[in-house]
Structure formats: structure tokens, C-alpha cells
Enzyme design. Sequence first.
Site, PDB file in Angstrom:
ATOM      1  N   HIS A 168      -9.266   2.499  -2.646  1.00  0.00           N
ATOM      2  CA  HIS A 168      -7.712   2.398  -2.081  1.00  0.00           C
ATOM      3  C   HIS A 168      -6.916   1.323  -3.342  1.00  0.00           C
ATOM      4  O   HIS A 168      -6.892   0.272  -3.104  1.00  0.00           O
ATOM      5  CB  HIS A 168      -7.778   1.783  -0.757  1.00  0.00           C
ATOM      6  CG  HIS A 168      -6.489   1.286  -0.131  1.00  0.00           C
ATOM      7  ND1 HIS A 168      -5.322   2.101  -0.660  1.00  0.00           N
ATOM      8  CD2 HIS A 168      -6.071   0.564   0.639  1.00  0.00           C
ATOM      9  CE1 HIS A 168      -4.135   1.724  -0.007  1.00  0.00           C
ATOM     10  NE2 HIS A 168      -4.614   0.603   0.736  1.00  0.00           N
ATOM     11  N   CYS A 186      -1.081   2.416   6.513  1.00  0.00           N
ATOM     12  CA  CYS A 186      -0.776   1.126   7.145  1.00  0.00           C
ATOM     13  C   CYS A 186      -0.463   0.208   5.795  1.00  0.00           C
ATOM     14  O   CYS A 186      -0.809   0.659   4.748  1.00  0.00           O
ATOM     15  CB  CYS A 186      -1.854   0.381   7.850  1.00  0.00           C
ATOM     16  SG  CYS A 186      -3.335   0.233   7.280  1.00  0.00           S
ATOM     17  N   CYS A 226       0.849  -1.406  -0.111  1.00  0.00           N
ATOM     18  CA  CYS A 226      -0.094  -0.139  -0.088  1.00  0.00           C
ATOM     19  C   CYS A 226       0.857   1.231  -0.068  1.00  0.00           C
ATOM     20  O   CYS A 226       0.609   2.319  -0.463  1.00  0.00           O
ATOM     21  CB  CYS A 226      -0.971   0.075   1.346  1.00  0.00           C
ATOM     22  SG  CYS A 226      -2.128  -1.507   1.071  1.00  0.00           S
TER      23      CYS A 226
HETATM   24  C1  LIG Z   1     -14.845  -5.895   2.088  1.00  0.00           C
HETATM   25  C2  LIG Z   1     -14.401  -6.240   0.646  1.00  0.00           C
HETATM   26  C3  LIG Z   1     -14.263  -7.789   0.600  1.00  0.00           C
HETATM   27  C4  LIG Z   1     -15.842  -6.391   0.132  1.00  0.00           C
HETATM   28  O1  LIG Z   1     -15.782  -6.339  -1.394  1.00  0.00           O
HETATM   29  P1  LIG Z   1     -17.210  -6.706  -2.327  1.00  0.00           P
HETATM   30  O2  LIG Z   1     -18.227  -7.536  -1.783  1.00  0.00           O
HETATM   31  O3  LIG Z   1     -16.858  -6.629  -3.767  1.00  0.00           O
HETATM   32  O4  LIG Z   1     -17.819  -5.035  -1.967  1.00  0.00           O
HETATM   33  P2  LIG Z   1     -19.055  -4.383  -2.679  1.00  0.00           P
HETATM   34  O5  LIG Z   1     -18.573  -2.955  -3.116  1.00  0.00           O
HETATM   35  O6  LIG Z   1     -19.660  -5.136  -3.610  1.00  0.00           O
HETATM   36  O7  LIG Z   1     -19.999  -4.133  -1.598  1.00  0.00           O
HETATM   37  C5  LIG Z   1     -20.508  -5.278  -0.994  1.00  0.00           C
HETATM   38  C6  LIG Z   1     -22.078  -4.956  -0.743  1.00  0.00           C
HETATM   39  O8  LIG Z   1     -22.117  -4.011   0.659  1.00  0.00           O
HETATM   40  C7  LIG Z   1     -22.788  -2.926   0.066  1.00  0.00           C
HETATM   41  N1  LIG Z   1     -22.006  -1.665   0.522  1.00  0.00           N
HETATM   42  C8  LIG Z   1     -20.798  -1.339   0.428  1.00  0.00           C
HETATM   43  N2  LIG Z   1     -20.736  -0.018   0.943  1.00  0.00           N
HETATM   44  C9  LIG Z   1     -21.911   0.337   1.468  1.00  0.00           C
HETATM   45  C10 LIG Z   1     -22.340   1.452   2.149  1.00  0.00           C
HETATM   46  N3  LIG Z   1     -21.575   2.212   2.530  1.00  0.00           N
HETATM   47  N4  LIG Z   1     -23.630   1.395   2.567  1.00  0.00           N
HETATM   48  C11 LIG Z   1     -24.560   0.481   2.104  1.00  0.00           C
HETATM   49  N5  LIG Z   1     -24.230  -0.478   1.578  1.00  0.00           N
HETATM   50  C12 LIG Z   1     -22.983  -0.810   1.057  1.00  0.00           C
HETATM   51  C13 LIG Z   1     -22.680  -3.148  -1.521  1.00  0.00           C
HETATM   52  O9  LIG Z   1     -23.967  -2.154  -2.144  1.00  0.00           O
HETATM   53  C14 LIG Z   1     -22.825  -4.685  -1.782  1.00  0.00           C
HETATM   54  O10 LIG Z   1     -24.353  -4.749  -1.764  1.00  0.00           O
HETATM   55  P3  LIG Z   1     -24.804  -6.134  -2.654  1.00  0.00           P
HETATM   56  O11 LIG Z   1     -24.123  -7.235  -2.397  1.00  0.00           O
HETATM   57  O12 LIG Z   1     -26.238  -6.139  -2.382  1.00  0.00           O
HETATM   58  O13 LIG Z   1     -24.763  -5.535  -3.708  1.00  0.00           O
HETATM   59  C15 LIG Z   1     -13.360  -5.635  -0.291  1.00  0.00           C
HETATM   60  O14 LIG Z   1     -14.145  -4.564  -0.424  1.00  0.00           O
HETATM   61  C16 LIG Z   1     -12.316  -5.693   0.511  1.00  0.00           C
HETATM   62  O15 LIG Z   1     -11.432  -6.588   0.484  1.00  0.00           O
HETATM   63  N6  LIG Z   1     -11.816  -4.661   0.842  1.00  0.00           N
HETATM   64  C17 LIG Z   1     -10.456  -4.464   1.713  1.00  0.00           C
HETATM   65  C18 LIG Z   1      -9.396  -4.060   0.689  1.00  0.00           C
HETATM   66  C19 LIG Z   1      -7.867  -4.271   1.335  1.00  0.00           C
HETATM   67  O16 LIG Z   1      -7.774  -5.113   1.888  1.00  0.00           O
HETATM   68  N7  LIG Z   1      -7.146  -3.309   1.126  1.00  0.00           N
HETATM   69  C20 LIG Z   1      -5.807  -3.410   1.668  1.00  0.00           C
HETATM   70  C21 LIG Z   1      -5.826  -2.727   2.866  1.00  0.00           C
HETATM   71  S1  LIG Z   1      -4.300  -2.861   3.780  1.00  0.00           S
END
Ligand SMILES: CC(C)(COP(=O)(O)OP(=O)(O)OC[C@H]1O[C@@H](n2cnc3c(N)ncnc32)[C@H](O)[C@@H]1OP(=O)(O)O)[C@@H](O)C(=O)NCCC(=O)NCCS
Length: 399
Positions: A347, A378, A94
Site C-alpha cells: 500500500h 480508508c 491514502c
Molecule cells: C505492521 C508494520 C509495522 C510491520 O512492519 P515491519 O516490521 O517492517 O514488517 P515486515 O514486513 O518486516 O514484517 C515483520 C515480520 O513479520 C513477518 N511477516 C510479515 N507478513 C507475514 C506473513 N504473511 N506470514 C508470515 N510472516 C510474515 C516478516 O517475515 C517479518 O519477520 P522477521 O521480523 O522475522 O523478519 C508495517 O507494515 C506497518 O506499519 N503497516 C501499516 C502501514 C500503514 O499504516 N499504512 C497506512 C494505512 S492507513
Amino acid sequence: MNARNVVLVDGIRTAFGRAGEKGFFWYTRADDMVVKVIRELLRRNPQVTPQMVEENIWGATTQEKDQGLTLGRTSAILAGLSEKCAGASVDRMCAGGMTAVTTAASEIALGACDIAIAGGVEHMGHHPMAATADPNPRFLVDRLVSEDALVMGKTAENLHDLYPDITKELADEYAMISQLKTAKAHQEGKIGKMITPMTVYTREGWVVADRDQQPRPDTTMEGLNELRTPFRPLGKVTAGNSSGLNDGACGVLVMAEDTAKALGIRPKMRLVAYTYAGVRPEVMGLGPIPATHKVLKIAGLTMKDIGLIELNEAFAVQCIAFMKEFKLKCPDDPRLNPWGGAIAFGHPLASSGPRLMIHLMHEFAEQPEVTYGLTTMCVGLGQGGAVVWENLQGNGSKP
Ligand SMILES: CC(C)(COP(=O)(O)OP(=O)(O)OC[C@H]1O[C@@H](n2cnc3c(N)ncnc32)[C@H](O)[C@@H]1OP(=O)(O)O)[C@@H](O)C(=O)NCCC(=O)NCCS
């Protein structure tokens, strides 16, 4: 050898897309996104001709395919920089882009070059996190790290265990505030000016990618409460209180302060100090805490001297842990991420460090009374990076 002062002159990024087939960068190469950023930096800063850029350093977590072949060199050639311009690629996951900037700054400080472009890119659609990594089996066989350490969302769940007072409700509240701050900043025209529009081919035909795809301005606590917890049954980390999976590139123009003066350029901020520090991989989100303690010590400052903080929001829990450590007002402190953070913007790993810097650059302009700012983040497998900057657009700064 005496170190020279290093200044940040400008910075720009692409919009951040959603990773995957629905994202607007699905058919766009990562290196073309880098080229777009380099060209835009040059267009915006005509005092700097392409021949004057001596070094081009780019961070990317996955260094293969459209992010491979030494991106710093390939993008220099593709962007029309001089053949004399050197190029390098760096990886600190990152903090790859942050490392590109601090590496370029170190080169400038020691006189290896006068002017450099540095940044980060991550096309998480083309390169899903760790998809082609081949971790040494000893990590797990010898229990050097737990399995959690390799899945960032699980490290965030571990942080909730470590800080039982950081409830899911508090994490959601932090996330909602981040989304609302970003929505407000968008409405006020603060975000658009940091983005260079890019015309890209998508499943819907040609579109102009000029606005981030990740923000959800309509976020509510009720909506967040309904989301599943993908990293642990009955866990606390959701898609709503995490950063997303995104594609994007962000870069900055840095140079020796003397060079800026000679060119008649008024720089935006001066690098005061930077550092990186390690923490246990299983709780990698704590990284900004030791990195910030260390960088403040190097700079001879305390948190009281820091008027603006750009903290990368990998996960809400990790930001709240930082706020608690430094006694910031939780879950919203006016000094921290005033225009929201990665929970809203997204991100695209290595590009986020420079994104924090360009936010700070614009915030400094709006808050001339602030002298010092911090960018910190981080890093997977347990690191933190931190850079202290001095506002050169401030009340007390000399032209
Ligand atoms: C958490 C994670 C697994 C989610 O992935 P995803 O399932 O593809 O995410 P989505 O954007 O499709 O969101 C999932 C659901 O949450 C909902 N959602 C997301 N943010 C929302 C919000 N703020 N309010 C309401 N709903 C929300 C989406 O609409 C979606 O709903 P659905 O399944 O009904 O379509 C992924 O974003 C992730 O791994 N994040 C971390 C990334 C990371 O590790 N980066 C490095 C850091 S060191």
C-alpha cells in the site's frame, strides 16, 4: 452548466517495492516513477498524443523533495507532455491518487479540459509516514484526537475493540485469503499486465522491477499466529494482517466520453458517482462505510447493484467491518477483491486508489455480466473515499 460523462480509458502502475534500503526503488526517485507511468500510458494509447493531454494531477502524501515542487507540473515536463499541459498535486493521504482521479474527472465533467492523466505515488522509503509532519499541538493538548489517531496501526487495534467479534483469528484468516487470492491471480497472469517494468539501480546492481515485492504466497495461519503485535502488547494487529510499507506509482488516463468517441477509443469504464466522508480519526478504518453509503445514494444504487468491489486493505479488521456493514460473505466474498488486496500487494499510500481502479478495469473485462463496480478506501485522520464505476466492457454496453 451540464456535466459531461467521464470515462477511464486505461491505467498502469509500477511494481510495488518494499520501502527501505532492501526495496528495489531505494535509489529511484518518486518523480521518475511517475514519469514512467505517464510515458507508458501514452505508449499504450497512441491515439492520444502528448500534446492532447491538458491536465496532469498527482496525489502524494508527503509533498516535498522527490515528491514536491508540484509533482503534477514537474512530471508533465519530465515526461515530455506539452508545455501547455497544466499540472497539480493533491493530498488526501491514502486517497491522494483517488482524489487526483476524481478531481481530473470533475474538471473534464465541467469542460475545463477533455483529456487528463491522474494518479498517485508514494515512496515510503524516502518519505516514512508522517516523518516530517508537524501536527498542531492542539490536536493532543485540547484532546481533539487521541494519540492513537496519528498511528494507523493503533486505529486498527481500536477497531478490534469496537468489534469484539472480529477476532485476531478472523483477521488473520482474511489476510491469508488475500495472499492466496493474489498468488492465484499472479499465477494466472492477471497481475503482470497491470505493471510496467522499470529498470532500476539497486544494491545488487541494475534490476528490472516488474513484480511486487510484498506478496507472501506461502502465508499460513500458523505463520500469522506467530507474529508480534507492534501496536499494542497482546494486540491483534500484526505485519501479516496489515498492509505494508511500500514504494510505487499508479496512474490512469481519463477523458470526456465524447472525446473518446471522437478518437475512436473504446473506454473501459464510466465514472458514475464519487464522494468522500469523514469518521472519528481514532477509527479511521471505518471511512469506507459512510463513503459507500453516501456514494450509493448519489448514484441511486444499492449494494445489490454492485457486482465488484475493490476495497483497499489497509488492515484486515477494517475490511471485515466493511463486509459486516454491507452483509458480504465473511471472510471471503466473491465480489470483494477477487485478486487479493493491499495486504498482499502493499500500500504505497497515494498510489493505492488508482490501483483499485485498474484492478476493477481488468475485472470488468473478465466479468462482462457485471454492470457496476465500487472502489473504496480508508484515509488517515478519519476519512473514506468511494467511487462507483459502470462497466463499458460489459454485455450490455455499447461500443
Ligand atoms: C505492521 C508494520 C509495522 C510491520 O512492519 P515491519 O516490521 O517492517 O514488517 P515486515 O514486513 O518486516 O514484517 C515483520 C515480520 O513479520 C513477518 N511477516 C510479515 N507478513 C507475514 C506473513 N504473511 N506470514 C508470515 N510472516 C510474515 C516478516 O517475515 C517479518 O519477520 P522477521 O521480523 O522475522 O523478519 C508495517 O507494515 C506497518 O506499519 N503497516 C501499516 C502501514 C500503514 O499504516 N499504512 C497506512 C494505512 S492507513
